[in-house]
Design a protein around this motif. Structure first.
Motif, PDB file in Angstrom:
ATOM      1  N   ILE A  70       0.968  -1.034   0.022  1.00  0.00           N
ATOM      2  CA  ILE A  70       0.090   0.130   0.251  1.00  0.00           C
ATOM      3  C   ILE A  70       0.744   0.996  -0.029  1.00  0.00           C
ATOM      4  O   ILE A  70       1.827   1.305   0.828  1.00  0.00           O
ATOM      5  N   PRO A  71       0.665   2.362  -0.859  1.00  0.00           N
ATOM      6  CA  PRO A  71       1.853   3.131  -1.128  1.00  0.00           C
ATOM      7  C   PRO A  71       1.952   4.174   0.211  1.00  0.00           C
ATOM      8  O   PRO A  71       2.816   4.568   0.389  1.00  0.00           O
ATOM      9  N   LYS A  72       0.768   4.392   0.668  1.00  0.00           N
ATOM     10  CA  LYS A  72       0.660   5.444   1.789  1.00  0.00           C
ATOM     11  C   LYS A  72       0.106   4.790   2.934  1.00  0.00           C
ATOM     12  O   LYS A  72      -1.020   4.317   2.970  1.00  0.00           O
ATOM     13  N   ARG A  73       0.958   4.880   4.033  1.00  0.00           N
ATOM     14  CA  ARG A  73       0.531   4.030   5.410  1.00  0.00           C
ATOM     15  C   ARG A  73       0.724   5.376   6.378  1.00  0.00           C
ATOM     16  O   ARG A  73       1.811   5.672   6.705  1.00  0.00           O
ATOM     17  N   THR A  74      -0.283   5.534   6.944  1.00  0.00           N
ATOM     18  CA  THR A  74      -0.415   6.680   7.963  1.00  0.00           C
ATOM     19  C   THR A  74      -0.796   5.879   9.514  1.00  0.00           C
ATOM     20  O   THR A  74      -1.541   4.981   9.431  1.00  0.00           O
ATOM     21  N   GLY A  75      -0.082   6.508  10.345  1.00  0.00           N
ATOM     22  CA  GLY A  75      -0.332   6.282  11.837  1.00  0.00           C
ATOM     23  C   GLY A  75       0.585   6.919  12.608  1.00  0.00           C
ATOM     24  O   GLY A  75       1.518   7.770  12.320  1.00  0.00           O
ATOM     25  N   TRP A  76       0.296   6.731  14.101  1.00  0.00           N
ATOM     26  CA  TRP A  76       1.049   7.683  15.204  1.00  0.00           C
ATOM     27  C   TRP A  76       2.475   6.747  15.382  1.00  0.00           C
ATOM     28  O   TRP A  76       2.663   5.556  15.402  1.00  0.00           O
ATOM     29  N   LYS A  77       3.406   7.654  15.786  1.00  0.00           N
ATOM     30  CA  LYS A  77       4.602   6.971  16.157  1.00  0.00           C
ATOM     31  C   LYS A  77       4.391   6.005  17.328  1.00  0.00           C
ATOM     32  O   LYS A  77       3.826   6.150  18.293  1.00  0.00           O
ATOM     33  N   GLY A  78       4.788   4.743  17.067  1.00  0.00           N
ATOM     34  CA  GLY A  78       4.728   3.796  18.252  1.00  0.00           C
ATOM     35  C   GLY A  78       6.012   2.960  18.382  1.00  0.00           C
ATOM     36  O   GLY A  78       7.162   3.645  18.281  1.00  0.00           O
ATOM     37  N   GLU A  79       5.944   1.643  18.514  1.00  0.00           N
ATOM     38  CA  GLU A  79       7.145   0.829  18.706  1.00  0.00           C
ATOM     39  C   GLU A  79       7.767   0.574  17.328  1.00  0.00           C
ATOM     40  O   GLU A  79       7.328  -0.291  16.691  1.00  0.00           O
ATOM     41  N   PHE A  80       8.949   1.134  17.322  1.00  0.00           N
ATOM     42  CA  PHE A  80       9.889   0.478  15.888  1.00  0.00           C
ATOM     43  C   PHE A  80       8.860   0.575  14.587  1.00  0.00           C
ATOM     44  O   PHE A  80       8.960  -0.271  13.810  1.00  0.00           O
ATOM     45  N   ARG A  81       8.382   1.811  14.424  1.00  0.00           N
ATOM     46  CA  ARG A  81       7.499   1.741  13.368  1.00  0.00           C
ATOM     47  C   ARG A  81       8.063   2.704  12.035  1.00  0.00           C
ATOM     48  O   ARG A  81       7.503   2.640  11.049  1.00  0.00           O
ATOM     49  N   PHE A  82       9.347   3.124  12.238  1.00  0.00           N
ATOM     50  CA  PHE A  82      10.075   3.865  11.399  1.00  0.00           C
ATOM     51  C   PHE A  82      10.218   2.674  10.231  1.00  0.00           C
ATOM     52  O   PHE A  82      10.715   1.856  10.157  1.00  0.00           O
ATOM     53  N   GLY A  83       9.891   3.459   8.979  1.00  0.00           N
ATOM     54  CA  GLY A  83      10.094   2.411   7.620  1.00  0.00           C
ATOM     55  C   GLY A  83       8.823   1.603   7.219  1.00  0.00           C
ATOM     56  O   GLY A  83       8.429   1.425   6.349  1.00  0.00           O
ATOM     57  N   LEU A  84       8.383   1.196   8.238  1.00  0.00           N
ATOM     58  CA  LEU A  84       6.950   0.617   8.151  1.00  0.00           C
ATOM     59  C   LEU A  84       5.734   1.648   7.806  1.00  0.00           C
ATOM     60  O   LEU A  84       4.991   1.216   6.891  1.00  0.00           O
ATOM     61  N   LEU A  85       5.714   2.611   8.379  1.00  0.00           N
ATOM     62  CA  LEU A  85       4.814   3.746   7.849  1.00  0.00           C
ATOM     63  C   LEU A  85       5.477   4.791   7.268  1.00  0.00           C
ATOM     64  O   LEU A  85       6.705   5.167   7.803  1.00  0.00           O
ATOM     65  N   ASN A  86       5.025   5.275   6.211  1.00  0.00           N
ATOM     66  CA  ASN A  86       5.672   6.404   5.732  1.00  0.00           C
ATOM     67  C   ASN A  86       5.041   7.811   5.579  1.00  0.00           C
ATOM     68  O   ASN A  86       5.445   8.876   5.323  1.00  0.00           O
ATOM     69  N   ASP A  87       3.883   7.818   6.549  1.00  0.00           N
ATOM     70  CA  ASP A  87       3.265   9.170   6.897  1.00  0.00           C
ATOM     71  C   ASP A  87       3.085   9.113   8.464  1.00  0.00           C
ATOM     72  O   ASP A  87       2.077   8.832   9.147  1.00  0.00           O
ATOM     73  N   LEU A  88       4.351   9.178   9.177  1.00  0.00           N
ATOM     74  CA  LEU A  88       4.389   8.852  10.581  1.00  0.00           C
ATOM     75  C   LEU A  88       3.941  10.315  11.197  1.00  0.00           C
ATOM     76  O   LEU A  88       4.770  11.066  11.148  1.00  0.00           O
TER      77      LEU A  88
END
Length: 349
Positions: free
Chosen positions: A102-120
């Motif tokens: 999925i090209p855009k992945r949005t969520g709040w900063k959580g545990e080790f999510r850098f790279g998993l979400l690109n709209d952090l």
């Protein structure tokens, strides 16, 4: 606009997430919103007109199961989602949208999510309420602070099946001619959220004396609590009290809560369901606080003690006395109920 939501795993959070779906539909009326969530959520999601499809999460809450997440993510690639919103804060919850390409992945900063979400989004605590944090994800980082506040949020509003409601009332022998009040004395989170059984019994007796029928709601685990309350009533009072804990599917509880003019509830998932079907709510708080996850309704009275140690947000009382609940007198709760009824009557006039 085709959207995948990674939904929460608790009843109350799932109900509150509807406010995000409403905001997404405001922005994109033709959007297709699919929600990936535990199987038990399906009856709730089916009562949300904004949701196109509920997809069952095959992995249990708390389980990692990388291979199952990989397989599910790959199977979702053919859906060609444009955008994913990840509502839980764990790293594992963000894996499936990544695996689904999925090209855009949005969520709040959580545990080790850098790279998993690109709209952090960096700090969810910029918003006080959980529902604000959900709705903010529908906006850009630049505009969310100016465009989202609790006053602007659309409250959840679950659809009610009147046919099923009538069938459920008949199945349990509940009269549709007498007023109905719901009591939700359980709390999955833990005993520090549960107002004492004896206090609920006092409330039940007074409500029955005033001509109301009582429905006790809850899951199978709440049966000892609801049994205790009903068994403390006289035989004539028992005929006006219906113990439904563990006897209804969640979808039936939705429709039966909608039949209640008022619901007394601990801070629990059923409190949020009752608010979303339009019942008046008397919300009882122990270790938790309405400053984070209040029932989202305009017909609410929230009651709690003001002792120094609350809110502690613990499952069990760390001091061993549960005074935040024991010292909350039934008279105080009934006074809130009377105020709520008076304000509801004045609004109708």
């Amino acid at each position: 606009m085709k959207t995948l939501i990674i939904g929460p795993s608790w009843v109350g959070d799932m109900v509150m997430s509807q406010s995000l779906y409403k905001r997404l539909k405001d922005h994109h009326p033709d959007a297709l919103i699919d929600v990936l969530a535990p199987a038990w959520c399906k009856p709730i999601l089916e009562r949300m007109p904004e949701v196109n499809r509920a997809i069952e999460m095959p992995v249990g809450h708390g389980q990692f199961s990388l291979s199952e997440r990989w397989n599910l993510g790959r199977s979702l690639r053919e859906e060609h989602y444009d955008h994913a919103y990840v509502l839980p804060n764990s790293a594992k919850s963000a894996l499936i949208p990544l695996f689904a390409n999925i090209p855009k992945r949005t969520g709040w900063k959580g545990e080790f999510r850098f790279g998993l979400l690109n709209d952090l989004r960096p700090d969810r605590k910029v918003f006080q309420y959980m529902v604000e944090r959900y709705v903010a994800l529908a906006h850009s980082k630049k505009t969310m602070l100016s465009e989202v506040n609790i006053q602007s949020v659309s409250n959840p509003s679950l659809e009610v099946d009147k046919g099923n409601q009538t069938a459920c009332l008949q199945r349990f022998g509940i009269s549709s001619q007498s007023p109905l009040v719901g009591l939700c004395p359980g709390a999955e989170f833990g005993p520090a959220k549960r107002w004492p059984d004896g206090h609920y019994t006092t409330i039940a007796k007074q409500l029955i004396e005033e001509g109301n029928q009582i429905c006790l709601f809850g899951g199978p685990k709440d049966k000892p609590v609801t049994n205790s309350i009903r068994n403390a009533l006289s035989d004539s009072q028992k005929s006006m009290c219906f113990d439904l804990a563990g006897e209804t599917a969640l979808v039936d509880a939705v429709d039966l809560l909608a039949a209640c003019h008022t619901v007394f509830s601990n801070d629990s998932g059923l409190m949020h369901v009752a608010a979303a079907v339009g019942a008046n709510i008397v919300a009882i708080y122990g270790s938790s606080s309405p400053k984070y996850t209040p029932p989202l309704s305009h017909c609410v009275k929230m009651v709690n003690t003001d002792i120094d140690c609350r809110p502690c947000f613990k499952r069990e009382c760390p001091l061993g006395h549960l005074n935040c609940l024991n010292d909350l007198a039934p008279q105080q709760v009934m006074a809130a109920y009377k105020e709520l009824n008076l304000s509801a009557q004045s609004e109708k006039q």
